[in-house]
Design an enzyme around this catalytic site. Structure first.
Site, mmCIF file in Angstrom:
data_model
loop_
_atom_site.group_PDB
_atom_site.id
_atom_site.type_symbol
_atom_site.label_atom_id
_atom_site.label_comp_id
_atom_site.label_asym_id
_atom_site.label_seq_id
_atom_site.Cartn_x
_atom_site.Cartn_y
_atom_site.Cartn_z
ATOM 1 N N LYS A 115 0.822 -1.215 0.000
ATOM 2 C CA LYS A 115 0.000 0.000 0.000
ATOM 3 C C LYS A 115 0.851 1.257 0.000
ATOM 4 O O LYS A 115 0.432 2.277 -0.535
ATOM 5 C CB LYS A 115 -0.990 -0.020 1.172
ATOM 6 C CG LYS A 115 -2.052 -1.099 0.970
ATOM 7 C CD LYS A 115 -3.383 -0.775 1.584
ATOM 8 C CE LYS A 115 -4.428 -1.755 1.070
ATOM 9 N NZ LYS A 115 -5.651 -1.778 1.816
ATOM 10 N N LYS A 197 -3.506 -10.532 -6.085
ATOM 11 C CA LYS A 197 -4.871 -10.766 -5.594
ATOM 12 C C LYS A 197 -5.835 -9.713 -6.158
ATOM 13 O O LYS A 197 -5.407 -8.600 -6.500
ATOM 14 C CB LYS A 197 -4.905 -10.794 -4.071
ATOM 15 C CG LYS A 197 -4.782 -9.444 -3.412
ATOM 16 C CD LYS A 197 -5.368 -9.469 -1.994
ATOM 17 C CE LYS A 197 -5.519 -8.040 -1.501
ATOM 18 N NZ LYS A 197 -6.454 -7.852 -0.444
ATOM 19 N N LYS A 200 -10.429 -4.548 -4.090
ATOM 20 C CA LYS A 200 -11.561 -3.663 -4.380
ATOM 21 C C LYS A 200 -11.111 -2.258 -4.778
ATOM 22 O O LYS A 200 -11.824 -1.541 -5.437
ATOM 23 C CB LYS A 200 -12.551 -3.635 -3.210
ATOM 24 C CG LYS A 200 -12.033 -3.044 -1.923
ATOM 25 C CD LYS A 200 -13.159 -2.910 -0.907
ATOM 26 C CE LYS A 200 -13.052 -3.890 0.233
ATOM 27 N NZ LYS A 200 -11.904 -3.710 1.128
HETATM 28 N N1 AQP Z 1 -8.669 -11.409 -3.524
HETATM 29 C C1 AQP Z 1 -9.112 -11.912 -2.382
HETATM 30 N N2 AQP Z 1 -9.330 -13.245 -2.265
HETATM 31 C C2 AQP Z 1 -9.799 -13.765 -1.103
HETATM 32 N N3 AQP Z 1 -10.082 -13.023 -0.006
HETATM 33 C C3 AQP Z 1 -9.880 -11.698 -0.090
HETATM 34 N N4 AQP Z 1 -10.081 -10.693 0.791
HETATM 35 C C4 AQP Z 1 -9.722 -9.515 0.222
HETATM 36 N N5 AQP Z 1 -9.310 -9.737 -1.041
HETATM 37 C C5 AQP Z 1 -9.395 -11.078 -1.262
HETATM 38 C C6 AQP Z 1 -10.605 -10.854 2.135
HETATM 39 O O1 AQP Z 1 -11.730 -9.984 2.267
HETATM 40 C C7 AQP Z 1 -11.812 -9.550 3.632
HETATM 41 C C8 AQP Z 1 -12.009 -8.075 3.690
HETATM 42 O O2 AQP Z 1 -10.872 -7.423 3.172
HETATM 43 P P1 AQP Z 1 -10.558 -5.956 3.646
HETATM 44 O O3 AQP Z 1 -11.692 -5.075 3.300
HETATM 45 O O4 AQP Z 1 -10.163 -5.975 5.067
HETATM 46 O O5 AQP Z 1 -9.306 -5.454 2.871
HETATM 47 P P2 AQP Z 1 -8.251 -6.158 2.010
HETATM 48 O O6 AQP Z 1 -7.868 -7.482 2.549
HETATM 49 O O7 AQP Z 1 -7.127 -5.179 1.811
HETATM 50 O O8 AQP Z 1 -9.123 -6.343 0.681
HETATM 51 P P3 AQP Z 1 -9.080 -5.540 -0.632
HETATM 52 O O9 AQP Z 1 -10.276 -5.945 -1.431
HETATM 53 O O10 AQP Z 1 -7.749 -5.719 -1.302
HETATM 54 O O11 AQP Z 1 -9.277 -4.030 -0.188
HETATM 55 P P4 AQP Z 1 -8.396 -2.775 -0.506
HETATM 56 O O12 AQP Z 1 -8.301 -2.724 -2.014
HETATM 57 O O13 AQP Z 1 -9.122 -1.619 0.079
HETATM 58 O O14 AQP Z 1 -7.069 -3.005 0.133
HETATM 59 C C9 AQP Z 1 -10.538 -10.022 4.327
HETATM 60 O O15 AQP Z 1 -10.839 -11.176 5.091
HETATM 61 C C10 AQP Z 1 -9.628 -10.362 3.192
HETATM 62 O O16 AQP Z 1 -8.703 -11.387 3.534
#
Ligand code: AQP
Length: 334
Positions: A115, A197, A200
């Site tokens: 990040k 991965k 969002k």
């Molecule tokens: N690609 C993924 N595959 C499986 N699990 C995933 N999670 C996130 N991306 C994947 C799981 O979703 C939950 C919520 O995630 P988060 O909102 O805490 O943030 P994150 O892990 O950083 O997810 P993002 O989508 O990548 O968000 P941004 O883009 O804002 O950083 C967690 O349980 C995570 O493991």
């Protein structure tokens, strides 16, 4: 509503419209714990501001994430659904745990490195101490089990280390949580770069399938998914794109990868991608419909938020008061 059940905690950041990664890696698995555990499912808006957010969008997505929890099957009478910033003990314990988390530990977190690279103009202290706040989220409720995707494994291990460290200094204070990482769906990859991965906040819309995307958009994005120059629909090294699509298909149908490979044997990539897109869109249709119904009733969502915050607050306050005593803070007599 709840007795002395063991506790499950998990959270999702309202930092973008949720993806099928968030769904398959986390939210879809939450409901299975509702009978046996006291489940806290949180919209972690305080984590979201570690990256710059547009205030009106953050507010809207907070409601939407709560509505999505319910649209994905979480019954607010069986689960505590709440918003992190409504329970001030998260920030309070977060600060305390900052003081029990080492600079070196935080520096090793891969999410921080990723990040910081993506937000080079805003590498703020919150982004760095994010895992200590996440530890606070979990430890506040004396959580036994944390269902998360693979990307959160390192943060979870740090939360365990922080809990153990605190317990060693002050005696048993926190339950040391275990992670629950699903066998299938723990790492859904980007459709445009399947070595990464799916996220969002990815600025490339073609890389992510959002839970609320229309059927047309879902199919369009799957059709554009990166594959390889070969023509075999098999899972394995050098076939990251096809492997990711097979994995997604297997998660939505419950079929094994081998069964999926057999089903698509001899089929061209174009038809295969269309089949995966249609399966995904049809599976998510009831979620989209229920979401639209829930979003039409904002007062109901606010009632759920208030009820969740009240329940979470009661339990968070208990842990926080124990922590305050242990570390030597004075208490005001009322
Ligand atoms: N690609 C993924 N595959 C499986 N699990 C995933 N999670 C996130 N991306 C994947 C799981 O979703 C939950 C919520 O995630 P988060 O909102 O805490 O943030 P994150 O892990 O950083 O997810 P993002 O989508 O990548 O968000 P941004 O883009 O804002 O950083 C967690 O349980 C995570 O493991």
């Amino acid at each position: 509503m709840f007795n002395d059940k063991k506790v499950v905690f998990s959270g999702v950041q309202p930092s973008g419209n949720l993806t099928i990664g968030n769904y398959l890696g986390a939210i879809r698995n939450f409901g299975a714990f509702s009978e046996e555990y006291h489940c806290y499912y949180c919209v972690v808006d305080m984590h979201a501001i570690t990256v710059r957010q547009v205030p009106a969008e953050l507010r809207r997505r907070t409601y939407e994430t709560l509505a999505l929890y319910m649209a994905c099957g979480l019954d607010p009478q069986k689960n505590t659904l709440f918003v992190q910033s409504h329970v001030p003990q998260h920030a309070e314990l977060g600060w305390v745990l900052d003081c029990y988390t080492m600079f070196g530990e935080l520096s090793r977190m891969t999410q921080f490195k990723d990040k910081s690279a993506k937000n080079a103009d805003n590498i703020n202290a919150g982004l760095f101490t994010y895992p200590a706040l996440m530890a606070a989220d979990i430890l506040l409720y004396q959580t036994e089990l944390v269902p998360v995707g693979q990307d959160q494994k390192q943060h979870l291990e740090l939360a365990r280390d922080i809990a153990n460290r605190f317990n060693q200094v002050y005696g048993e204070t926190f339950v040391v949580p275990d992670g629950y990482i699903p066998k299938e769906g723990a790492k859904i990859c980007s459709l445009q770069d399947p070595t990464k991965k799916m996220s969002k906040s990815d600025p490339n819309e073609n890389a992510v399938i959002r839970i609320l995307d229309s059927k047309d958009d879902i199919i369009k994005k799957f059709k554009r998914a990166v594959t390889d120059s070969g023509n075999e629909i098999i899972h394995g090294e050098g076939k990251e794109g096809i492997s990711n699509l097979l994995n997604i298909y297997s998660c939505f149908t419950g079929k094994t990868i081998e069964e999926a490979e057999k089903e698509f044997k001899g089929m061209g990539y174009g038809d295969f991608k269309l089949a995966v897109g249609e399966t995904c869109a049809d599976y998510l249709k009831p979620v989209r419909e229920e979401f639209a119904r829930l979003m039409a009733d904002k007062a109901y969502l606010e009632q759920i938020m208030a009820q969740g915050a009240e329940d979470a607050y009661k339990n968070a306050r208990r842990t926080m008061s124990k922590v305050r005593r242990k570390i030597g803070f004075t208490e005001l007599k009322h």
